[in-house]
Design an enzyme around this catalytic site. Structure first.
Site, PDB file in Angstrom:
ATOM      1  N   HIS A  13      58.868  39.259  75.532  1.00  8.27           N
ATOM      2  CA  HIS A  13      58.667  39.761  76.903  1.00  8.27           C
ATOM      3  C   HIS A  13      59.034  41.240  77.049  1.00  8.27           C
ATOM      4  O   HIS A  13      58.617  41.885  78.001  1.00  8.27           O
ATOM      5  CB  HIS A  13      59.510  38.954  77.892  1.00  8.27           C
ATOM      6  CG  HIS A  13      60.963  39.281  77.811  1.00  8.27           C
ATOM      7  ND1 HIS A  13      61.757  38.850  76.768  1.00  8.27           N
ATOM      8  CD2 HIS A  13      61.751  40.031  78.606  1.00  8.27           C
ATOM      9  CE1 HIS A  13      62.979  39.325  76.942  1.00  8.27           C
ATOM     10  NE2 HIS A  13      63.011  40.038  78.044  1.00  8.27           N
ATOM     11  N   TYR A 138      50.026  41.972  57.548  1.00  8.48           N
ATOM     12  CA  TYR A 138      50.106  41.661  58.970  1.00  8.48           C
ATOM     13  C   TYR A 138      48.928  40.760  59.381  1.00  8.48           C
ATOM     14  O   TYR A 138      49.100  39.753  60.075  1.00  8.48           O
ATOM     15  CB  TYR A 138      50.080  42.968  59.772  1.00  8.48           C
ATOM     16  CG  TYR A 138      50.194  42.781  61.256  1.00  8.48           C
ATOM     17  CD1 TYR A 138      51.427  42.512  61.839  1.00  8.48           C
ATOM     18  CD2 TYR A 138      49.075  42.857  62.079  1.00  8.48           C
ATOM     19  CE1 TYR A 138      51.536  42.335  63.210  1.00  8.48           C
ATOM     20  CE2 TYR A 138      49.177  42.679  63.449  1.00  8.48           C
ATOM     21  CZ  TYR A 138      50.412  42.420  64.012  1.00  8.48           C
ATOM     22  OH  TYR A 138      50.520  42.232  65.366  1.00  8.48           O
ATOM     23  N   ASN A 167      42.186  47.748  71.058  1.00 10.21           N
ATOM     24  CA  ASN A 167      43.268  48.738  71.213  1.00 10.21           C
ATOM     25  C   ASN A 167      43.746  48.747  72.663  1.00 10.21           C
ATOM     26  O   ASN A 167      42.918  48.851  73.573  1.00 10.21           O
ATOM     27  CB  ASN A 167      42.753  50.156  70.942  1.00 10.21           C
ATOM     28  CG  ASN A 167      42.134  50.267  69.579  1.00 10.21           C
ATOM     29  OD1 ASN A 167      42.752  49.921  68.586  1.00 10.21           O
ATOM     30  ND2 ASN A 167      40.893  50.740  69.533  1.00 10.21           N
ATOM     31  N   LEU A 168      45.055  48.679  72.824  1.00  8.72           N
ATOM     32  CA  LEU A 168      45.619  48.647  74.181  1.00  8.72           C
ATOM     33  C   LEU A 168      46.258  49.973  74.524  1.00  8.72           C
ATOM     34  O   LEU A 168      46.655  50.731  73.645  1.00  8.72           O
ATOM     35  CB  LEU A 168      46.686  47.556  74.263  1.00  8.72           C
ATOM     36  CG  LEU A 168      46.198  46.145  73.941  1.00  8.72           C
ATOM     37  CD1 LEU A 168      47.386  45.198  73.852  1.00  8.72           C
ATOM     38  CD2 LEU A 168      45.201  45.669  74.990  1.00  8.72           C
ATOM     39  N   ARG A 189      51.163  64.691  72.616  1.00 11.15           N
ATOM     40  CA  ARG A 189      50.895  66.027  72.040  1.00 11.15           C
ATOM     41  C   ARG A 189      50.351  66.996  73.079  1.00 11.15           C
ATOM     42  O   ARG A 189      50.745  68.152  73.139  1.00 11.15           O
ATOM     43  CB  ARG A 189      49.934  65.901  70.857  1.00 11.15           C
ATOM     44  CG  ARG A 189      50.669  65.272  69.688  1.00 11.15           C
ATOM     45  CD  ARG A 189      50.136  65.521  68.315  1.00 11.15           C
ATOM     46  NE  ARG A 189      48.887  66.189  68.190  1.00 11.15           N
ATOM     47  CZ  ARG A 189      47.740  65.583  67.854  1.00 11.15           C
ATOM     48  NH1 ARG A 189      47.707  64.286  67.672  1.00 11.15           N
ATOM     49  NH2 ARG A 189      46.650  66.287  67.681  1.00 11.15           N
ATOM     50  N   TRP A 204      43.255  65.296  64.997  1.00 10.66           N
ATOM     51  CA  TRP A 204      42.897  64.942  63.622  1.00 10.66           C
ATOM     52  C   TRP A 204      41.426  64.572  63.508  1.00 10.66           C
ATOM     53  O   TRP A 204      40.889  63.883  64.384  1.00 10.66           O
ATOM     54  CB  TRP A 204      43.738  63.742  63.168  1.00 10.66           C
ATOM     55  CG  TRP A 204      45.069  64.138  62.644  1.00 10.66           C
ATOM     56  CD1 TRP A 204      45.837  65.189  63.050  1.00 10.66           C
ATOM     57  CD2 TRP A 204      45.793  63.470  61.615  1.00 10.66           C
ATOM     58  NE1 TRP A 204      46.995  65.209  62.336  1.00 10.66           N
ATOM     59  CE2 TRP A 204      46.999  64.170  61.446  1.00 10.66           C
ATOM     60  CE3 TRP A 204      45.554  62.339  60.817  1.00 10.66           C
ATOM     61  CZ2 TRP A 204      47.961  63.789  60.510  1.00 10.66           C
ATOM     62  CZ3 TRP A 204      46.503  61.951  59.890  1.00 10.66           C
ATOM     63  CH2 TRP A 204      47.696  62.686  59.744  1.00 10.66           C
TER      64      TRP A 204
HETATM   65  N1  LIG Z   1      49.639  47.203  71.284  1.00 11.31           N
HETATM   66  C1  LIG Z   1      48.367  47.055  70.936  1.00 11.31           C
HETATM   67  O1  LIG Z   1      47.556  48.014  70.959  1.00 11.31           O
HETATM   68  C2  LIG Z   1      47.849  45.687  70.547  1.00 11.31           C
HETATM   69  C3  LIG Z   1      46.467  45.536  70.359  1.00 11.31           C
HETATM   70  C4  LIG Z   1      45.975  44.301  70.001  1.00 11.31           C
HETATM   71  C5  LIG Z   1      46.824  43.226  69.816  1.00 11.31           C
HETATM   72  N2  LIG Z   1      48.152  43.389  70.019  1.00 11.31           N
HETATM   73  C6  LIG Z   1      48.999  42.212  69.730  1.00 11.31           C
HETATM   74  O2  LIG Z   1      49.850  41.890  70.817  1.00 11.31           O
HETATM   75  C7  LIG Z   1      51.079  41.361  70.314  1.00 11.31           C
HETATM   76  C8  LIG Z   1      52.246  42.124  70.945  1.00 11.31           C
HETATM   77  O3  LIG Z   1      52.091  43.498  70.637  1.00 11.31           O
HETATM   78  P1  LIG Z   1      52.919  44.632  71.406  1.00 11.31           P
HETATM   79  O4  LIG Z   1      52.138  45.885  71.275  1.00 11.31           O
HETATM   80  O5  LIG Z   1      53.347  44.140  72.732  1.00 11.31           O
HETATM   81  O6  LIG Z   1      54.186  44.746  70.441  1.00 11.31           O
HETATM   82  P2  LIG Z   1      55.672  45.263  70.811  1.00 11.31           P
HETATM   83  O7  LIG Z   1      55.598  46.169  71.993  1.00 11.31           O
HETATM   84  O8  LIG Z   1      56.267  45.760  69.550  1.00 11.31           O
HETATM   85  O9  LIG Z   1      56.403  43.920  71.251  1.00 11.31           O
HETATM   86  C9  LIG Z   1      56.747  42.911  70.334  1.00 11.31           C
HETATM   87  C10 LIG Z   1      57.896  42.124  70.891  1.00 11.31           C
HETATM   88  O10 LIG Z   1      58.239  41.088  69.958  1.00 11.31           O
HETATM   89  C11 LIG Z   1      59.647  41.034  69.850  1.00 11.31           C
HETATM   90  N3  LIG Z   1      60.067  40.478  68.557  1.00 11.31           N
HETATM   91  C12 LIG Z   1      59.752  40.939  67.312  1.00 11.31           C
HETATM   92  N4  LIG Z   1      60.356  40.182  66.386  1.00 11.31           N
HETATM   93  C13 LIG Z   1      61.082  39.233  67.063  1.00 11.31           C
HETATM   94  C14 LIG Z   1      61.932  38.166  66.656  1.00 11.31           C
HETATM   95  N5  LIG Z   1      62.169  37.903  65.359  1.00 11.31           N
HETATM   96  N6  LIG Z   1      62.508  37.408  67.616  1.00 11.31           N
HETATM   97  C15 LIG Z   1      62.293  37.672  68.930  1.00 11.31           C
HETATM   98  N7  LIG Z   1      61.494  38.657  69.375  1.00 11.31           N
HETATM   99  C16 LIG Z   1      60.896  39.423  68.446  1.00 11.31           C
HETATM  100  C17 LIG Z   1      60.076  42.497  69.984  1.00 11.31           C
HETATM  101  O11 LIG Z   1      61.442  42.559  70.281  1.00 11.31           O
HETATM  102  P3  LIG Z   1      62.311  43.900  69.949  1.00 11.31           P
HETATM  103  O12 LIG Z   1      61.986  44.835  71.072  1.00 11.31           O
HETATM  104  O13 LIG Z   1      63.717  43.392  69.934  1.00 11.31           O
HETATM  105  O14 LIG Z   1      61.825  44.409  68.632  1.00 11.31           O
HETATM  106  C18 LIG Z   1      59.158  42.952  71.128  1.00 11.31           C
HETATM  107  O15 LIG Z   1      59.706  42.610  72.372  1.00 11.31           O
HETATM  108  C19 LIG Z   1      51.015  41.473  68.789  1.00 11.31           C
HETATM  109  O16 LIG Z   1      50.625  40.250  68.269  1.00 11.31           O
HETATM  110  C20 LIG Z   1      49.926  42.490  68.550  1.00 11.31           C
HETATM  111  O17 LIG Z   1      49.230  42.297  67.345  1.00 11.31           O
HETATM  112  C21 LIG Z   1      48.704  44.584  70.379  1.00 11.31           C
END
Ligand SMILES: NC(=O)c1ccc[n+]([C@@H]2O[C@H](COP(=O)([O-])OP(=O)(O)OC[C@H]3O[C@@H](n4cnc5c(N)ncnc54)[C@H](OP(=O)(O)O)[C@@H]3O)[C@@H](O)[C@H]2O)c1
Length: 317
Positions: A13, A138, A167-168, A189, A204
């Site tokens: 969350h 991954y 991409n978000l 940037r 880039w």
């Molecule tokens: N961002 C994008 O552009 C994007 C695009 C497509 C899909 N997604 C997918 O959406 C999902 C979430 O991405 P996001 O961008 O929201 O990532 P994020 O901001 O890095 O959030 C991931 C969350 O997971 C938590 N987490 C990681 N390891 C954990 C563990 N062992 N136990 C409990 N919590 C854990 C992290 O906690 P900590 O803060 O403590 O590390 C963080 O709150 C992923 O599956 C990603 O592939 C993201």
């Protein structure tokens, strides 16, 4: 009547996606949201996860937790990217089944489609050809989680399914100077160039690659929509099906920020794949479409960036 079954556990969350889902669920009456920090619940720890499900008995689980990182981190730590993600998914998906979760929504990503996926990318492209080597570990973990949900549904009749966002961008993004995604990287940037009074900013590559962007609040809305469907697809692309060149994007960001200098390209740097676009026909056929236009989304995101930047709380890890 609310069709999201409460209580809802949002795994991850605190992340970009998880916090958007929290914001969206806060608008739903009568939905109780359950969250835990990683310190309180390490999702890699099967025993802890089982205890948590036993005590809290969530009806819906939105799995937005993951170990994520850029190309460099993925290249250096493939063991951790594969094992951490597999452990979190296995523990949470199994516990969800064992404790009678009614709906499980798993977050995949369009970055787990094959390297040479046909454009625009259809859901059927998954596993159709070899993966992109730079994030193979991954992607393997994510594909295993997505497939496990499909197998549980097929074998045990439970509503476990997945979303595949493009991409978000939006609140909670990562602005690391070297490891951020393209849009937050440009915001940082160009903002810094404006503060420094620079006459130009160099991006880039040639600026010609085409990319698609979805506001994370639109994704959160799509996730709720999917959780309300009686017969959702096993996995479904979530995107806009609109793409923009990197140069157009940089120009839009500069306009939003009020940077009046020149935007230069650097063709000696790699461009990456010329086009990456998702086909969103399947999602649209279920009655959902994105609402936040890119220009408006960038304006809102820049305001969030300024609040974080000015208060010294910019996320950049
Ligand atoms: N961002 C994008 O552009 C994007 C695009 C497509 C899909 N997604 C997918 O959406 C999902 C979430 O991405 P996001 O961008 O929201 O990532 P994020 O901001 O890095 O959030 C991931 C969350 O997971 C938590 N987490 C990681 N390891 C954990 C563990 N062992 N136990 C409990 N919590 C854990 C992290 O906690 P900590 O803060 O403590 O590390 C963080 O709150 C992923 O599956 C990603 O592939 C993201």
């Amino acid at each position: 009547m609310n069709r999201i079954q409460s209580p809802v556990f949002i795994a991850g969350h605190g992340g970009m996606v998880g916090s958007a889902v929290c914001r969206r669920l806060a608008k739903e009456p009568n939905v109780r949201v359950i969250t835990r920090t990683r310190q309180d619940l390490d999702l890699c720890d099967e025993a802890q996860v089982n205890r948590f499900f036993e005590e809290e008995k969530p009806a819906t689980v939105i799995f937005a937790a993951a170990k994520v990182g850029g190309i460099l981190a993925n290249k250096m730590y493939p063991v951790e990217f594969l094992t951490d993600n597999l452990r979190q998914e296995l523990a949470t998906i199994h516990a969800s089944y064992q404790h009678g979760v009614k709906r499980f929504l798993f977050l995949g990503s369009t970055c787990i489609y094959p390297r040479m996926a046909k454009q625009p990318i259809l859901e059927s492209e998954l596993l159709a050809s070899p993966l992109e080597p730079t994030n193979e570990a991954y992607a393997l973990a994510k594909i295993a989680g997505l497939k496990l949900c499909q197998y549980f549904r097929q074998q045990y009749g439970v509503l476990f399914h997945s979303a595949m966002p493009t991409n978000l961008y939006g609140p909670g993004d990562n602005y690391h100077p070297d490891h951020s995604h393209v849009l937050p990287g440009l915001i940082r940037r160009i903002h810094e160039a404006k503060l420094a009074g620079d006459a130009s900013v160099t991006i880039w590559g040639t600026g010609t690659p085409l990319r698609e962007f979805l506001h994370v609040d639109d994704l959160a809305d799509a996730i709720l929509h999917l959780c309300e469907l009686d017969n959702p697809p096993d996995w479904v692309n979530v995107g806009t099906s609109l793409d923009h060149s990197i140069l157009t994007l940089a120009t839009l960001v500069a306009k939003t920020i009020g940077f009046t200098g020149a935007i230069l390209t650097d063709p000696t740097r790699p461009d990456g794949t010329p086009r990456k676009l998702t086909d969103t026909t399947l999602l649209r056929s279920t009655g959902w479409a994105p609402k936040i236009e890119l220009e408006q989304g960038i304006r809102d995101t820049y305001q969030c960036f300024l609040r974080e930047f000015d208060s010294g709380h910019l996320r950049s890890k």
